[in-house]
Design a protein around this motif. Structure first.
Motif, mmCIF file in Angstrom:
data_model
loop_
_atom_site.group_PDB
_atom_site.id
_atom_site.type_symbol
_atom_site.label_atom_id
_atom_site.label_comp_id
_atom_site.label_asym_id
_atom_site.label_seq_id
_atom_site.Cartn_x
_atom_site.Cartn_y
_atom_site.Cartn_z
ATOM 1 N N THR A 188 -64.682 16.444 -39.389
ATOM 2 C CA THR A 188 -63.647 16.279 -40.572
ATOM 3 C C THR A 188 -63.905 14.633 -40.780
ATOM 4 O O THR A 188 -63.808 13.875 -39.857
ATOM 5 C CB THR A 188 -62.370 16.683 -40.331
ATOM 6 O OG1 THR A 188 -62.053 17.996 -39.954
ATOM 7 C CG2 THR A 188 -61.421 16.144 -41.483
ATOM 8 N N ASN A 248 -62.651 11.595 -41.581
ATOM 9 C CA ASN A 248 -61.326 11.038 -41.764
ATOM 10 C C ASN A 248 -61.412 9.685 -42.793
ATOM 11 O O ASN A 248 -60.281 9.647 -43.535
ATOM 12 C CB ASN A 248 -60.923 10.163 -40.379
ATOM 13 C CG ASN A 248 -60.409 11.116 -39.584
ATOM 14 O OD1 ASN A 248 -60.078 12.402 -39.765
ATOM 15 N ND2 ASN A 248 -60.329 10.845 -38.300
ATOM 16 N N ASP A 290 -62.721 18.322 -32.714
ATOM 17 C CA ASP A 290 -61.434 18.798 -31.821
ATOM 18 C C ASP A 290 -61.729 17.944 -30.416
ATOM 19 O O ASP A 290 -60.882 18.437 -29.669
ATOM 20 C CB ASP A 290 -61.468 20.240 -31.663
ATOM 21 C CG ASP A 290 -62.924 20.662 -31.157
ATOM 22 O OD1 ASP A 290 -63.876 20.096 -30.917
ATOM 23 O OD2 ASP A 290 -62.920 21.894 -30.555
ATOM 24 N N ARG A 329 -54.390 15.634 -37.818
ATOM 25 C CA ARG A 329 -55.326 16.432 -37.134
ATOM 26 C C ARG A 329 -55.512 16.339 -35.548
ATOM 27 O O ARG A 329 -55.228 17.612 -34.888
ATOM 28 C CB ARG A 329 -56.928 16.220 -37.440
ATOM 29 C CG ARG A 329 -57.840 17.246 -36.826
ATOM 30 C CD ARG A 329 -59.016 16.851 -37.221
ATOM 31 N NE ARG A 329 -60.288 17.529 -36.728
ATOM 32 C CZ ARG A 329 -60.655 18.748 -37.169
ATOM 33 N NH1 ARG A 329 -60.188 19.549 -37.926
ATOM 34 N NH2 ARG A 329 -61.814 19.384 -36.353
ATOM 35 N N ARG A 347 -52.057 17.806 -34.258
ATOM 36 C CA ARG A 347 -52.118 19.325 -34.373
ATOM 37 C C ARG A 347 -53.026 20.122 -33.172
ATOM 38 O O ARG A 347 -52.559 20.973 -32.554
ATOM 39 C CB ARG A 347 -52.736 19.747 -35.666
ATOM 40 C CG ARG A 347 -52.765 21.279 -35.847
ATOM 41 C CD ARG A 347 -53.062 21.712 -37.252
ATOM 42 N NE ARG A 347 -52.886 23.242 -37.578
ATOM 43 C CZ ARG A 347 -51.941 23.933 -37.744
ATOM 44 N NH1 ARG A 347 -50.539 23.329 -37.823
ATOM 45 N NH2 ARG A 347 -51.761 25.307 -37.709
#
Length: 450
Positions: free
Chosen positions: A17, A19, A41, A224, A227
């Motif tokens: 992702t 950022n 992740d 993120r 989470r």
């Protein structure tokens, strides 16, 4: 025009992702200069530019999830210009036949009209991550008016929340008994719905939860990283039967050794000597004697794998949240080697300099909450490992001791609690007691050569 693609981000990582873009269209970028921040992740990391040039356009916006190998931006370089003009006039985009993409991380392409993206339309210097932008919009704050504390003056989430707190405080101070705040600004909670008849039985529909008064609650987007941490912690508790055992350790001899070697060690090794490498060394020695704690359980295959080496994961507190970089083959390192490694991965974790590969492959985890003054806690296992050791704060306390000459006596000692959370599916309480016993014996008799 040179095309930059999303690079390989580590084993088993297929996407990332975006950022934040650290460079905008029109910016000059040098080789290996940070180009963007990417989140996976596993870790948040900066992606360097594979070559020098001028950023032409951004093909992906902040917040986009991009697969490895996909194009993310175009950079105009002197190499691409000379390559196009070498055989004559520069051809138009329509006259160039399409070719299959090259597998390299940076591919040369003919310039095509760039489609403006949300990231490309922002002015230079407005490097805003998705959480920062959303929070600023919901709070009615113009980020361009803020003085950012991040890299190159970049506005971070903490800068926006600081303004929110100041505004909230100012609003509170401006309220007086003669001029109360009008409650009209608070949405009126809907009344409870009447009972709905459904045949002979009735269903009661509960009312919606009323909103709290203005200023009592601050709502912000979940990052993120937060989470991912939340999902992994819950999954860990659901996956294994976790139990925690404690032992109290006398670290007086370690404390004396640290005090006597502090200056010489710092000059020799370039890092501070602390309790952490001693605890890590003792934990690793205990793993060698009790291999069940350096293992992985697979109930689906009905088997247990025991690792030949000890790869130590170190829990590090960062601004974005908890990360656990891995020190490979840590069981072969001395206290000095562990001190250097722990300092290195900690510093790079806090500055987003870790690679995704450094965030995986751990076989046992050490978390030192005692550095923040916590006496003891019950850490959660870092899956797929089967155990994690928590080190509590080292405090001076009066302790009853058995002196060979004086008998029972009271002395001031450096004491600390060690907590071991383990997977009870594989490890019994007696096994945990034996491991903690070995750990305590190693810590209470530290090595002479550091």
């Amino acid at each position: 025009m040179a095309e930059v693609v999303m690079p390989a981000l580590g084993e088993s990582v297929s996407e990332g992702t975006i950022n934040a873009w650290l460079k905008q269209p029109g910016d000059r970028v040098e080789v290996d200069e940070p180009l963007l921040e990417v989140s996976t992740d596993k870790v948040d990391t900066e992606i360097p530019a594979p070559f020098a040039g001028t950023v032409s356009s951004l093909l992906a916006a902040e917040g986009d999830v991009v697969g490895v190998g996909s194009a993310i931006c175009l950079i105009e370089t002197s190499t691409t210009v000379s390559a196009v003009s070498q055989d004559g006039p520069k051809p138009s985009a329509a006259s160039v036949p399409h070719a299959s993409p090259a597998p390299a991380a940076a591919r040369l392409t003919v310039a095509t009209p760039a489609v403006p993206s949300a990231a490309a339309s922002r002015s230079v210097g407005s490097f805003l991550s998705q959480p920062v932008r959303r929070t600023a919009e919901t709070r009615g704050i113009d980020p361009s008016t803020l003085e950012g504390t991040g890299r190159d003056g970049r506005v971070r989430l903490g800068d926006v929340l600081a303004v929110v707190d100041r505004n909230s405080t100012a609003a509170t101070l401006s309220q007086t008994p003669s001029s109360p705040v009008a409650p009209a600004a608070v949405p009126t909670p809907p009344p409870a719905q009447p009972i709905r008849q459904a045949g002979p039985s009735a269903t009661v529909v509960p009312p919606e939860r009323p909103m709290s008064p203005v200023g009592a609650v601050r709502t912000e987007p979940l990052t993120r990283r937060r989470r991912i941490i939340a999902e992994r912690m819950v999954a860990s508790l659901q996956q294994s039967a976790q139990l925690t055992s404690f032992v109290e350790v006398d670290l007086t001899l370690v404390a004396r050794q640290i005090a006597s070697l502090r200056e010489e060690f710092s000059a020799r090794e370039g890092v501070r000597l602390t309790f952490s490498p001693y605890i890590a060394r003792a934990a690793l020695d205990a793993l060698k004697e009790h291999p069940s704690f350096n293992a992985q359980l697979d109930l689906d295959r009905n088997q247990v794998s025991y690792f030949a080496e000890e790869h130590l994961a170190i829990a590090v507190d960062t601004e974005a949240g908890l990360v656990t970089p891995v020190i490979r083959s840590a069981g072969d390192l001395s206290i000095a080697g562990l001190a250097r490694k722990i300092s290195d991965v900690g510093a790079r974790a806090r500055t987003n300099k870790l690679s995704p590969d450094e965030m995986q492959g751990g076989t046992f985890t050490l978390t030192n909450t005692g550095s923040r003054g916590v006496l003891a806690d019950t850490p959660i296992i870092n899956q797929p490992q089967v155990a994690i050791l928590g080190a509590g704060a080292v405090v001076k306390r009066a302790v009853v001791m058995d002196d060979p000459r004086l008998g029972e006596t009271i002395a001031v000692r450096h004491m600390a609690y060690m907590s071991l959370t383990y997977d009870h599916r594989l490890i019994d309480g007696a096994d945990a007691a034996r491991y903690l016993g070995t750990l305590r014996q190693r810590l209470e008799t530290p090595p002479v050569d550091v």
